[in-house]
Scaffold this motif. Sequence first.
Motif, PDB file in Angstrom:
ATOM      1  N   SER A 118       0.809  -1.217   0.000  1.00 22.09           N
ATOM      2  CA  SER A 118       0.000   0.000   0.000  1.00 22.09           C
ATOM      3  C   SER A 118       0.845   1.271   0.000  1.00 22.09           C
ATOM      4  O   SER A 118       0.307   2.375  -0.072  1.00 22.09           O
ATOM      5  N   ASN A 119       2.150   1.161   0.082  1.00 15.27           N
ATOM      6  CA  ASN A 119       3.033   2.320  -0.014  1.00 15.27           C
ATOM      7  C   ASN A 119       3.331   2.718  -1.454  1.00 15.27           C
ATOM      8  O   ASN A 119       4.013   3.722  -1.683  1.00 15.27           O
ATOM      9  N   SER A 173      -3.829   4.821  -7.474  1.00 15.71           N
ATOM     10  CA  SER A 173      -3.192   5.377  -6.293  1.00 15.71           C
ATOM     11  C   SER A 173      -3.008   4.312  -5.209  1.00 15.71           C
ATOM     12  O   SER A 173      -3.507   3.187  -5.321  1.00 15.71           O
ATOM     13  N   ARG A 174      -2.310   4.703  -4.145  1.00 13.28           N
ATOM     14  CA  ARG A 174      -1.952   3.765  -3.083  1.00 13.28           C
ATOM     15  C   ARG A 174      -3.167   3.096  -2.439  1.00 13.28           C
ATOM     16  O   ARG A 174      -3.150   1.897  -2.165  1.00 13.28           O
ATOM     17  N   ASN A 175      -4.210   3.862  -2.223  1.00 11.92           N
ATOM     18  CA  ASN A 175      -5.386   3.290  -1.570  1.00 11.92           C
ATOM     19  C   ASN A 175      -6.472   2.876  -2.559  1.00 11.92           C
ATOM     20  O   ASN A 175      -7.548   2.437  -2.161  1.00 11.92           O
ATOM     21  N   ASN A 196      -5.276  -4.280  -1.672  1.00 14.55           N
ATOM     22  CA  ASN A 196      -4.109  -4.161  -0.800  1.00 14.55           C
ATOM     23  C   ASN A 196      -4.035  -5.290   0.224  1.00 14.55           C
ATOM     24  O   ASN A 196      -2.951  -5.591   0.725  1.00 14.55           O
TER      25      ASN A 196
END
Length: 126
Positions: free
Chosen positions: A30-31, A52-54, A74
């Motif tokens: 998730s980074n 994006s990450r999320n 994730n």
Amino acid sequence: QVQLVESGGGLVQAGGSLRLSCAATGRTFSNYAMAWFRQAPGKEREFAAAISRNGGRTYHADSVKGRFTISRDNAKNTVTLQMNSLKPEDTAVYYCAADYRVTNTLSTTSHDYDYWGQGTQVTVSS
């Protein structure tokens, strides 16, 4: 360090669908913002989609918009590319890539991505 392994490529007729998956191991998934790029024979690698990450934001290249959808899980450390209405010009090796930069932007530039998978071949017959 992040290791990325793509799967799901293959041969499909025009108008068909494929679902590509990319499994990540190593650092916290998730980074990373994630993306799919593709490279056809004799052509430069081109951006297809990013997330994006999320997973809250996505961006798709005009060439695939409305036909391809990027998503991520994730909890399972995976990113997928659902490809519908495939065309012969979608034939390429597809790569997933991870971007560790601390930024809110989704990059379409391959140089911004730190880690790459080995690629999976997608061939669309007419």
